[in-house]
Design an enzyme around this catalytic site. Structure first.
Site, PDB file in Angstrom:
ATOM      1  N   HIS A 219      -5.755 -33.568  17.365  1.00  0.00           N
ATOM      2  CA  HIS A 219      -4.679 -34.440  17.841  1.00  0.00           C
ATOM      3  C   HIS A 219      -3.529 -33.627  18.394  1.00  0.00           C
ATOM      4  CE1 HIS A 219      -6.726 -37.929  16.128  1.00  0.00           C
ATOM      5  NE2 HIS A 219      -7.155 -37.046  15.242  1.00  0.00           N
TER       6      HIS A 219
ATOM      7  N   LYS B  83       0.838  -1.198   0.000  1.00  0.00           N
ATOM      8  CA  LYS B  83       0.000   0.000   0.000  1.00  0.00           C
ATOM      9  C   LYS B  83       0.881   1.258   0.000  1.00  0.00           C
ATOM     10  CE  LYS B  83      -3.550   2.295   2.707  1.00  0.00           C
ATOM     11  NZ  LYS B  83      -4.510   2.221   3.803  1.00  0.00           N
TER      12      LYS B  83
ATOM     13  N   GLU C 278      -4.977  -6.626  14.616  1.00  0.00           N
ATOM     14  CA  GLU C 278      -4.436  -5.308  14.252  1.00  0.00           C
ATOM     15  C   GLU C 278      -5.557  -4.263  14.311  1.00  0.00           C
ATOM     16  OE1 GLU C 278      -2.682  -4.227  10.289  1.00  0.00           O
ATOM     17  OE2 GLU C 278      -0.771  -4.500  11.301  1.00  0.00           O
TER      18      GLU C 278
ATOM     19  N   GLU D 122      10.420  -4.656   4.646  1.00  0.00           N
ATOM     20  CA  GLU D 122      10.507  -6.053   4.200  1.00  0.00           C
ATOM     21  C   GLU D 122      10.231  -6.166   2.704  1.00  0.00           C
ATOM     22  OE1 GLU D 122       8.924  -4.944   6.829  1.00  0.00           O
ATOM     23  OE2 GLU D 122       8.945  -6.382   8.506  1.00  0.00           O
TER      24      GLU D 122
ATOM     25  N   GLY E 130      -4.924  -1.806   4.946  1.00  0.00           N
ATOM     26  CA  GLY E 130      -4.115  -2.934   4.468  1.00  0.00           C
ATOM     27  C   GLY E 130      -4.778  -4.278   4.740  1.00  0.00           C
ATOM     28  N   ARG E 131      -5.301  -4.448   5.959  1.00  0.00           N
ATOM     29  CA  ARG E 131      -5.878  -5.747   6.331  1.00  0.00           C
ATOM     30  C   ARG E 131      -7.268  -5.952   5.745  1.00  0.00           C
ATOM     31  NH1 ARG E 131      -4.784  -2.353  10.406  1.00  0.00           N
ATOM     32  NH2 ARG E 131      -6.449  -1.518  11.699  1.00  0.00           N
TER      33      ARG E 131
ATOM     34  N   LYS F 197       9.289  -0.948  14.355  1.00  0.00           N
ATOM     35  CA  LYS F 197       9.871  -0.593  13.054  1.00  0.00           C
ATOM     36  C   LYS F 197      10.977   0.441  13.241  1.00  0.00           C
ATOM     37  CE  LYS F 197       5.682  -1.059  10.194  1.00  0.00           C
ATOM     38  NZ  LYS F 197       4.713  -0.352   9.350  1.00  0.00           N
TER      39      LYS F 197
HETATM   40  O1  F6P Z   1       3.149  -2.775   9.757  1.00  0.00           O
HETATM   41  C1  F6P Z   1       1.810  -3.096   9.629  1.00  0.00           C
HETATM   42  C2  F6P Z   1       1.322  -2.816   8.240  1.00  0.00           C
HETATM   43  O2  F6P Z   1       1.266  -1.450   8.043  1.00  0.00           O
HETATM   44  C3  F6P Z   1      -0.015  -3.470   7.986  1.00  0.00           C
HETATM   45  O3  F6P Z   1      -1.074  -2.727   8.468  1.00  0.00           O
HETATM   46  C4  F6P Z   1       0.003  -3.622   6.518  1.00  0.00           C
HETATM   47  O4  F6P Z   1      -0.955  -4.534   6.053  1.00  0.00           O
HETATM   48  C5  F6P Z   1       1.426  -4.084   6.303  1.00  0.00           C
HETATM   49  O5  F6P Z   1       2.174  -3.378   7.260  1.00  0.00           O
HETATM   50  C6  F6P Z   1       1.998  -3.870   4.937  1.00  0.00           C
HETATM   51  O6  F6P Z   1       1.947  -2.531   4.553  1.00  0.00           O
HETATM   52  P1  F6P Z   1       2.156  -2.114   3.040  1.00  0.00           P
HETATM   53  O7  F6P Z   1       1.075  -2.733   2.229  1.00  0.00           O
HETATM   54  O8  F6P Z   1       2.105  -0.620   3.030  1.00  0.00           O
HETATM   55  O9  F6P Z   1       3.504  -2.631   2.606  1.00  0.00           O
END
Ligand code: F6P
Length: 544
Positions: A388, A210, A357, A216, A271-272, A508
């Site tokens: 199990h 987003k 979240e 990452e 995002g979620r 972060k």
């Molecule tokens: O760090 C949490 C977050 O901001 C989530 O809310 C989001 O889904 C995820 O990181 C990834 O964010 P982006 O789509 O901006 O890379």
């Protein structure tokens, strides 16, 4: 819209519920069922293809009436309408909350800052469909003229969990001659494993973020670019092997992806809550545009139900209220999500982000501290595997763990007796949890007295049962929206902002600082606490 409702514990319905719980909280489900032969029917709802049996919750009709009163007093309906109307319910980020607009039909009108957003939603959907069709038909060629056979989605959180969950859930609908991989972790092993057997000239990377600044995803995308170009040896190859999904065109072009190869969405999609936006591009390539539209249709049908059904017959509302009842009055701190459907194996992980979240917050909309617990911890595994493993604790542990069972009448694969046995198990588990086994019943089986306590099941463990026809794209869309709206209702009652996520920021920031300290040649003086300093020093010494 402000939400000047009294604190939860000062609401009249809450006080009534507290007194009511003192009276009925100790009743056993055995007794409740014995007293009311109509109980199962009374506490079952049916909507959007979901048969929702909540009769194994520890409630009476009065409980439900009081919970509905709580929803009323908490202005759930008004807040719901405000969300659908595009009001900026995400207070701390001053954003509308409109994942529902992603599945609105073409002729719908949803206004944000005076503009109807629905045409833009459909324009992106059409661009996605055209692109997905080109990949699926082999028309889109890689840099060396080969068709794309592998799609690697790089994203994390909402830019990963929705796509991977949907891909796994809808595997029977996917193109089996295409390979799909999902890379999220900054741990290089994730990307290395995902690409080790792929050929760069047949591989497309979907960089899903987003913000397009998430550490990452950006580091993984850079490494994927290097992997690609090491073989294709031409910067021009990026245009054929990388597409972006983002709200940030500037960041996308800074990365080197032509914005002609970008699929956009908007800041009013959290995002979620984004798996049905362009973030679902990999899903659409996998299942095709028509099935993707069925997924949207399932969510839309649930949106309409949530909007229109009276609260007492409203699946997300009732589900949310029962969750609160368990959480607050029975001190149940977790919810086990137990799909009896192997294709839903990533559904609990997907829900973890959506629920925790969203509602893992201790600050109210007004900035005070809540005087009660908020989100329970969601976890789970598909059945029968969990039986199990951890079900021992659900049956005989000291903590109350309400369960959400999810099952389907028809399997994707008819294989001998498998499905009958699977469904027998899910029904049996809900029965065992609710009714248990009394010492007398255990003794009557010939169990010696000393062993009786060990073989006794107290029961009285509540569960929801969601029974659907088959795990289709439509059904998945309806389930996703069901949980989304359940989370929303709980957030309204708790008076928190379900749509921000400030709690992820500190880690972060600290990681940014520490990565500099780990990589610096100058060995800077460390000013963290003693433990953190020692860990950094140890890593630096061992890595040389
Ligand atoms: O760090 C949490 C977050 O901001 C989530 O809310 C989001 O889904 C995820 O990181 C990834 O964010 P982006 O789509 O901006 O890379």
């Amino acid at each position: 819209m402000t939400n000047a409702i009294p604190p939860l514990k000062q609401r009249a319905a809450w006080k009534a519920l507290t007194a009511h719980h003192a009276e009925v909280g100790g009743r056993h489900l055995r007794q409740l069922f014995a007293e009311d032969p109509q109980r199962a029917g009374r506490f079952t709802l049916e909507a959007v293809g979901i048969h929702y049996d909540f009769s194994k919750q520890r409630i009476t009709q009065e409980t439900l009436a009081m919970l509905l009163q709580l929803a009323d007093e908490s202005r759930v309906a008004a807040r719901r309408d405000a969300m659908f109307a595009g009001e900026k319910l995400n207070l701390t980020e001053k954003r509308a909350v409109l994942h529902t607009a992603l599945r609105a039909p073409k002729d719908a009108k949803v206004t944000v800052d005076g503009a109807n957003v629905v045409p833009a939603v459909h324009e992106v959907l059409e661009r996605m469909a055209a692109f997905a069709d080109r990949i699926r038909s082999g028309e889109w060629k890689g840099h060396t003229g080969m068709p794309i056979r592998n799609i690697v989605n790089i994203g994390i959180g909402g830019s990963d969990l929705g796509p991977v969950m949907a891909y796994e859930a809808l595997r029977p609908y996917t193109r089996r001659d295409l390979t799909f991989r999902f890379v999220s972790n900054i741990d290089g092993n994730d990307l290395a494993e995902a690409t080790r057997d792929l050929s760069p000239d047949e591989t497309l990377f979907v960089i899903a973020s987003k913000t397009f600044t998430t550490m990452e995803t950006m580091v993984n995308a850079q490494s994927a670019r290097a992997w690609s170009l090491a073989s294709l040896k031409d910067d021009a190859a990026v245009a054929k092997h990388f597409v972006a999904v983002s709200t940030h065109a500037a960041e996308v072009s800074k990365f080197g992806i032509d914005t002609a190869n970008m699929f956009g969405f908007w800041d009013w999609v959290g995002g979620r809550y984004s798996m049905e936006s362009a973030i679902g591009l990999s899903t659409m390539i996998a299942i095709g545009p028509d099935a993707f539209r069925d997924l949207l249709a399932g969510s839309y049908a649930m949106d309409e139900h949530f909007l229109q059904a009276p609260l007492a017959q409203n699946l997300p509302v009732v589900m949310a209220l029962l969750g609160l009842w368990n959480n607050h009055f029975f001190d149940a701190h977790t919810v086990a999500v137990l799909p009896y459907e192997n294709y839903l194996k990533r559904f609990p992980a997907y829900l973890q982000q959506m629920v925790m979240e969203s509602n893992g917050k201790y600050v109210t909309l007004e900035g005070g501290r809540v005087s009660h617990h908020t989100s329970p911890i969601y976890w789970g595994e598909p059945g029968t595997n969990g039986q199990h493993s951890f079900y021992q604790l659900i049956h005989q542990g000291t903590r109350l763990i309400p369960a959400d069972f999810i099952a389907f009448v028809k399997p994707a694969h008819e294989l001998g007796r498998h499905h009958d046995i699977l469904i027998a198990n899910v029904i049996a588990q809900a029965e065992a949890l609710a009714f248990g086994k009394t010492p007398d019943e255990v003794r009557a089986e010939g169990t010696p007295d000393w062993l009786v306590p060990h073989r006794t099941f107290e029961g009285n463990r509540p569960s929801n049962m969601f029974f659907l026809e088959a795990l289709t794209p439509f059904a998945l869309g309806s389930l996703v929206a069901l949980y989304e709206h359940c989370v929303f209702v709980q957030g309204v009652i708790w008076n928190i902002d379900s749509f921000d996520q400030w709690g992820v920021e500190l880690g972060k920031q600290l990681a940014q600082r520490i990565v500099g300290e780990l990589e610096s040649k100058a060995a800077p003086a460390l000013t963290h606490d003693g433990s953190t300093n020692a860990l950094i020093e140890r890593y630096r010494a061992r890595r040389g």
